[in-house]
Design a protein around this motif. Structure first.
Motif, PDB file in Angstrom:
ATOM      1  N   LEU A  71       0.843  -1.197   0.000  1.00 27.26           N
ATOM      2  CA  LEU A  71       0.000   0.000   0.000  1.00 27.26           C
ATOM      3  C   LEU A  71       0.876   1.244   0.000  1.00 27.26           C
ATOM      4  O   LEU A  71       1.761   1.402   0.854  1.00 27.26           O
ATOM      5  N   PHE A  72       0.642   2.124  -0.966  1.00 24.29           N
ATOM      6  CA  PHE A  72       1.281   3.429  -1.035  1.00 24.29           C
ATOM      7  C   PHE A  72       0.169   4.471  -0.885  1.00 24.29           C
ATOM      8  O   PHE A  72      -0.846   4.397  -1.587  1.00 24.29           O
ATOM      9  N   THR A  73       0.357   5.429   0.003  1.00 25.50           N
ATOM     10  CA  THR A  73      -0.702   6.404   0.265  1.00 25.50           C
ATOM     11  C   THR A  73      -0.217   7.828   0.033  1.00 25.50           C
ATOM     12  O   THR A  73       0.967   8.082  -0.180  1.00 25.50           O
ATOM     13  N   MET A 117      -5.207   1.005  10.155  1.00 25.66           N
ATOM     14  CA  MET A 117      -5.927  -0.132   9.579  1.00 25.66           C
ATOM     15  C   MET A 117      -4.994  -1.163   8.957  1.00 25.66           C
ATOM     16  O   MET A 117      -5.388  -2.314   8.759  1.00 25.66           O
ATOM     17  N   ARG A 118      -3.760  -0.800   8.683  1.00 21.76           N
ATOM     18  CA  ARG A 118      -2.789  -1.782   8.201  1.00 21.76           C
ATOM     19  C   ARG A 118      -2.078  -2.465   9.363  1.00 21.76           C
ATOM     20  O   ARG A 118      -1.198  -3.303   9.152  1.00 21.76           O
ATOM     21  N   GLY A 119      -2.469  -2.117  10.584  1.00 23.94           N
ATOM     22  CA  GLY A 119      -1.968  -2.856  11.732  1.00 23.94           C
ATOM     23  C   GLY A 119      -1.001  -2.119  12.625  1.00 23.94           C
ATOM     24  O   GLY A 119      -0.507  -2.686  13.605  1.00 23.94           O
ATOM     25  N   MET A 178       4.006   7.919   7.417  1.00 25.19           N
ATOM     26  CA  MET A 178       3.815   6.644   8.086  1.00 25.19           C
ATOM     27  C   MET A 178       4.396   5.527   7.211  1.00 25.19           C
ATOM     28  O   MET A 178       4.161   5.498   5.998  1.00 25.19           O
ATOM     29  N   PHE A 179       5.127   4.617   7.832  1.00 22.80           N
ATOM     30  CA  PHE A 179       5.820   3.582   7.055  1.00 22.80           C
ATOM     31  C   PHE A 179       6.041   2.367   7.937  1.00 22.80           C
ATOM     32  O   PHE A 179       6.413   2.485   9.095  1.00 22.80           O
ATOM     33  N   ARG A 201       3.800  -3.819   5.043  1.00 19.26           N
ATOM     34  CA  ARG A 201       3.785  -3.517   3.607  1.00 19.26           C
ATOM     35  C   ARG A 201       3.029  -2.227   3.295  1.00 19.26           C
ATOM     36  O   ARG A 201       2.400  -2.096   2.253  1.00 19.26           O
ATOM     37  N   MET A 202       3.120  -1.292   4.255  1.00 14.73           N
ATOM     38  CA  MET A 202       2.667   0.070   3.975  1.00 14.73           C
ATOM     39  C   MET A 202       3.905   0.908   3.736  1.00 14.73           C
ATOM     40  O   MET A 202       4.671   1.199   4.662  1.00 14.73           O
ATOM     41  N   LEU A 203       4.116   1.288   2.496  1.00 19.13           N
ATOM     42  CA  LEU A 203       5.360   1.945   2.105  1.00 19.13           C
ATOM     43  C   LEU A 203       5.161   3.451   1.917  1.00 19.13           C
ATOM     44  O   LEU A 203       5.573   4.046   0.930  1.00 19.13           O
TER      45      LEU A 203
END
Length: 355
Positions: A74-76, A86-88, A115-116, A121-123
């Motif tokens: 996920l890239f935001t 929500m990604r933990g 945020m990373f 896997r939130m990049l």
């Protein structure tokens, strides 16, 4: 003969659906409570720098993250707090990052916009408008090189705002994704205002989901205030990305309840526009729907909101009590690898020291 009435049986599917819907409201309530408290903490100068909130976009946040598998990337944009949680990521660590504390998700180095978590896997979290699109497209290219297509394959989701569809990187990246059949879903979160400019005032084609047609990328417009509609559309797009290696473009229609950032009073919005945004607020609307459908009672919903508020209160206390980063770490991680002659001079130190 009188018969004894038996309680009506609830099917396993219905029970599972009710539990799922309740869980969605719990998550929406948590994101709402977190962002309201972040707004308060910024006003109290606990949070510095820029701070962009997901207020009004909670249904979009939950719908998209529910569609993702743990293995997906996920890239935001810089409006990333809700996605991080929500990604933990722990709410306390996310709040500590906003406070710039060493216990934050990246040690206080990133703040609100960065945020990373590699394990989640939130990049990112990207502070530059559209900065996330090329690396997200590159991640999809890496997946296509390293693995085969199929139901268990990884995929990439890349979020962007409506204003981002007018920059070059958007078009260049979609062109490559369409040309190379990359497993990526681009998601336009259209909150109807690119900073202070309405979409119709900045885009000759205001139906942004059509923007992918030039690159033969299928697009769809989705009600961003409905977490189920968002989840289902995202799941379908991700399925094609995994199995057919075809990119997709989703446009999620939502409303921004606040200004572009917490310091934006949004005076450019008319009273009618502001009232319409409030009337479409997804959190009370979803709560009312679940109560009307018998999934929740008023007491249940109040309990959920109270628990969310407690979690956020504890997160603020954790952040407040956490240590600041040490001054001797100021120049750590400036570069990924050492750079010759990089300056480590602190403010007010002389440029040249005479013996």
């Amino acid at each position: 003969m009188a018969t004894t009435s038996r309680p009506k049986k609830i099917s396993a599917n219905a029970a599972r659906t009710a539990t799922e819907l309740r869980g969605y409201y719990e998550k929406m309530s948590l994101v709402r409570a977190f962002e309201l408290r972040a707004n308060e903490m910024y006003a109290r100068a606990k949070i510095g720098g820029y701070c962009h909130l997901n207020l009004g976009e909670e249904a979009t946040v939950i719908g998209l993250t529910e569609a993702l598998e743990d293995r997906d990337y996920l890239f935001t944009t810089y409006r990333d707090h809700g996605y991080a949680i929500m990604r933990g990521m722990e709410p306390s660590a996310v709040m500590a990052e906003l406070f710039g504390k060493s216990t934050g998700v990246v040690g206080g180095w990133g703040g609100s916009m960065h945020m990373f978590d590699l394990d989640k896997r939130m990049l990112g979290g990207y502070g530059i408008v559209g900065g996330q699109i090329p690396p997200a497209t590159g991640a999809a290219l890496a997946i296509s090189y390293r693995s085969e297509a199929g139901p268990q394959a990884d995929a990439v989701m890349c979020l962007l705002g409506d204003g981002t569809t007018n920059i070059g990187a958007f078009h260049e990246s979609l062109n490559l994704a369409g040309l190379w059949n990359l497993p990526i879903v681009y998601v336009i979160v259209n909150n109807r205002l690119g900073m202070g400019t309405p979409v119709e005032g900045a885009s000759a084609e205001p139906d942004l989901y059509k923007r992918g047609s030039a690159y033969r990328i299928e697009g769809a417009r989705v009600d961003g205030d409905d977490p189920i509609a968002v989840r289902d559309a995202a799941r379908a797009a991700l399925k094609k990305a995994r199995e057919d290696r075809r990119p997709a473009l989703l446009e999620l229609m939502s409303y921004r309840l606040k200004g572009h950032s917490v310091v934006d009073p949004a005076r450019y919005r008319s009273k009618e526009d502001t009232d319409e945004a409030k009337s479409n607020d997804p959190v009370p609307a979803f709560r009312a729907k679940l109560i009307a459908d018998g999934v929740l009672t008023e007491e249940d919903a109040d309990d959920i909101d109270d628990r969310a508020d407690k979690v956020v209160t504890e997160a603020v206390a954790f952040a407040d009590e956490s240590p600041d980063p040490s001054v001797d770490e100021l120049f750590d991680k400036v570069y990924a690898t050492p750079v010759a002659n990089a300056s480590t001079r602190l403010p007010a130190e002389p440029v040249v020291v005479l013996s």
